[in-house]
Design a protein around this motif. Sequence first.
Motif, PDB file in Angstrom:
ATOM      1  N   GLN B 103       6.971   0.995  12.667  1.00  0.00           N
ATOM      2  CA  GLN B 103       7.848   1.301  11.854  1.00  0.00           C
ATOM      3  C   GLN B 103       6.845   0.599  10.336  1.00  0.00           C
ATOM      4  O   GLN B 103       7.041  -0.183  10.557  1.00  0.00           O
ATOM      5  N   PRO B 104       6.837   1.780   9.404  1.00  0.00           N
ATOM      6  CA  PRO B 104       6.640   1.448   8.329  1.00  0.00           C
ATOM      7  C   PRO B 104       7.994   0.754   7.839  1.00  0.00           C
ATOM      8  O   PRO B 104       8.986   0.884   8.148  1.00  0.00           O
ATOM      9  N   GLN B 105       7.596  -0.708   6.484  1.00  0.00           N
ATOM     10  CA  GLN B 105       8.979  -0.684   5.794  1.00  0.00           C
ATOM     11  C   GLN B 105       8.931  -0.103   4.600  1.00  0.00           C
ATOM     12  O   GLN B 105       8.283   0.095   4.111  1.00  0.00           O
ATOM     13  N   HIS B 106      10.274  -0.221   3.636  1.00  0.00           N
ATOM     14  CA  HIS B 106      10.874   0.794   2.738  1.00  0.00           C
ATOM     15  C   HIS B 106      10.862  -0.968   1.877  1.00  0.00           C
ATOM     16  O   HIS B 106      12.152  -1.250   2.305  1.00  0.00           O
ATOM     17  N   PHE B 107      10.340  -0.941   1.052  1.00  0.00           N
ATOM     18  CA  PHE B 107      10.278  -2.290  -0.323  1.00  0.00           C
ATOM     19  C   PHE B 107      11.450  -1.481  -1.542  1.00  0.00           C
ATOM     20  O   PHE B 107      11.364  -0.393  -2.189  1.00  0.00           O
ATOM     21  N   GLY B 108      12.322  -2.439  -1.660  1.00  0.00           N
ATOM     22  CA  GLY B 108      12.971  -2.283  -3.342  1.00  0.00           C
ATOM     23  C   GLY B 108      12.123  -2.878  -4.415  1.00  0.00           C
ATOM     24  O   GLY B 108      11.127  -3.541  -4.053  1.00  0.00           O
ATOM     25  N   ASP B 109      12.367  -2.940  -5.273  1.00  0.00           N
ATOM     26  CA  ASP B 109      11.906  -3.549  -6.701  1.00  0.00           C
ATOM     27  C   ASP B 109      11.246  -4.643  -7.270  1.00  0.00           C
ATOM     28  O   ASP B 109      11.201  -4.937  -7.938  1.00  0.00           O
ATOM     29  N   GLY B 110      12.159  -5.998  -5.859  1.00  0.00           N
ATOM     30  CA  GLY B 110      12.047  -6.706  -6.280  1.00  0.00           C
ATOM     31  C   GLY B 110      13.002  -7.717  -7.416  1.00  0.00           C
ATOM     32  O   GLY B 110      13.610  -6.832  -8.205  1.00  0.00           O
ATOM     33  N   THR B 111      13.267  -8.392  -7.399  1.00  0.00           N
ATOM     34  CA  THR B 111      14.037  -9.696  -8.768  1.00  0.00           C
ATOM     35  C   THR B 111      13.390 -10.812  -8.774  1.00  0.00           C
ATOM     36  O   THR B 111      13.580 -11.420  -8.169  1.00  0.00           O
ATOM     37  N   ARG B 112      13.399 -10.520  -9.761  1.00  0.00           N
ATOM     38  CA  ARG B 112      12.434 -11.964 -10.556  1.00  0.00           C
ATOM     39  C   ARG B 112      12.968 -13.545 -11.189  1.00  0.00           C
ATOM     40  O   ARG B 112      13.950 -13.320 -11.753  1.00  0.00           O
ATOM     41  N   LEU B 113      13.286 -14.634 -10.429  1.00  0.00           N
ATOM     42  CA  LEU B 113      13.960 -15.302 -10.152  1.00  0.00           C
ATOM     43  C   LEU B 113      12.819 -16.711 -10.571  1.00  0.00           C
ATOM     44  O   LEU B 113      11.904 -16.724  -9.944  1.00  0.00           O
ATOM     45  N   SER B 114      13.519 -16.897 -11.972  1.00  0.00           N
ATOM     46  CA  SER B 114      12.589 -18.000 -12.753  1.00  0.00           C
ATOM     47  C   SER B 114      13.755 -19.292 -12.134  1.00  0.00           C
ATOM     48  O   SER B 114      15.434 -19.339 -13.142  1.00  0.00           O
ATOM     49  N   ILE B 115      13.480 -20.597 -12.355  1.00  0.00           N
ATOM     50  CA  ILE B 115      14.020 -21.927 -12.089  1.00  0.00           C
ATOM     51  C   ILE B 115      13.749 -22.955 -12.741  1.00  0.00           C
ATOM     52  O   ILE B 115      12.674 -22.727 -12.615  1.00  0.00           O
TER      53      ILE B 115
END
Lengths: 114, 116
Positions: B103-115
Amino acid sequence: LAKTTQPISMDSYEGQEVNITCSHNNIATNDYITWYQQFPSQGPRFIIQGYKTKVTNEVASLFIPADRKSSTLSLPRVSLSDTAVYYCLVGVIASGGGADGLTFGKGTHLIIQP
Amino acid sequence: NAGVTQTPKFRILKIGQSMTLQCTQDMNHNYMYWYRQDPGMGLKLIYYSVGAGITDKGEVPNGYNVSRSTTEDFPLRLELAAPSQTSVYFCASSPRPGQGSNQPQHFGDGTRLSIL
């Protein structure tokens, strides 16, 4: 864990057919071949998946030779909006658990010019 | 059709702080995944889950924790943020594979994290 090799980048022009080949010499019997497309600042999007021979959907075709050691994603009549990174994944998500082959390589950066 | 929703979209943390990245899906998918993507690189699997109450490590789990108390939610926690965890984090989900299929995966649009 089947390792994949793709070209880092490719260029083409609007209206052309583009073929991106992925090598996966160590593919296992249960592995599927899946291609994803990713635009900047977005998550990958499923394009097509196959196990052997040829698979076609409304956006692409996937050609897999009999030995399954490579596969070719074919995009017919590309447009500027097809500029993206394309990833080839080889592996299987087992129904009983286990997720082999879920590491994306660097992918192929396809650039379509007018 | 919300699909996979990730919050927040952007976050800046100081070294040593902790935070939880949220992920929820409304497709009733059994399988969920967390990936990180460093600049110019592909995605690497951090953790995944095949159902509520079941989680397993991926390729790069160190420095992260996950839980799966419901089918819909799969939060990712950073306990002691480090500069090496600066990345874009993607959550994905997929249905349970059937016999002899994938089964293919469905992705979210991401979280951009800077530390910093």
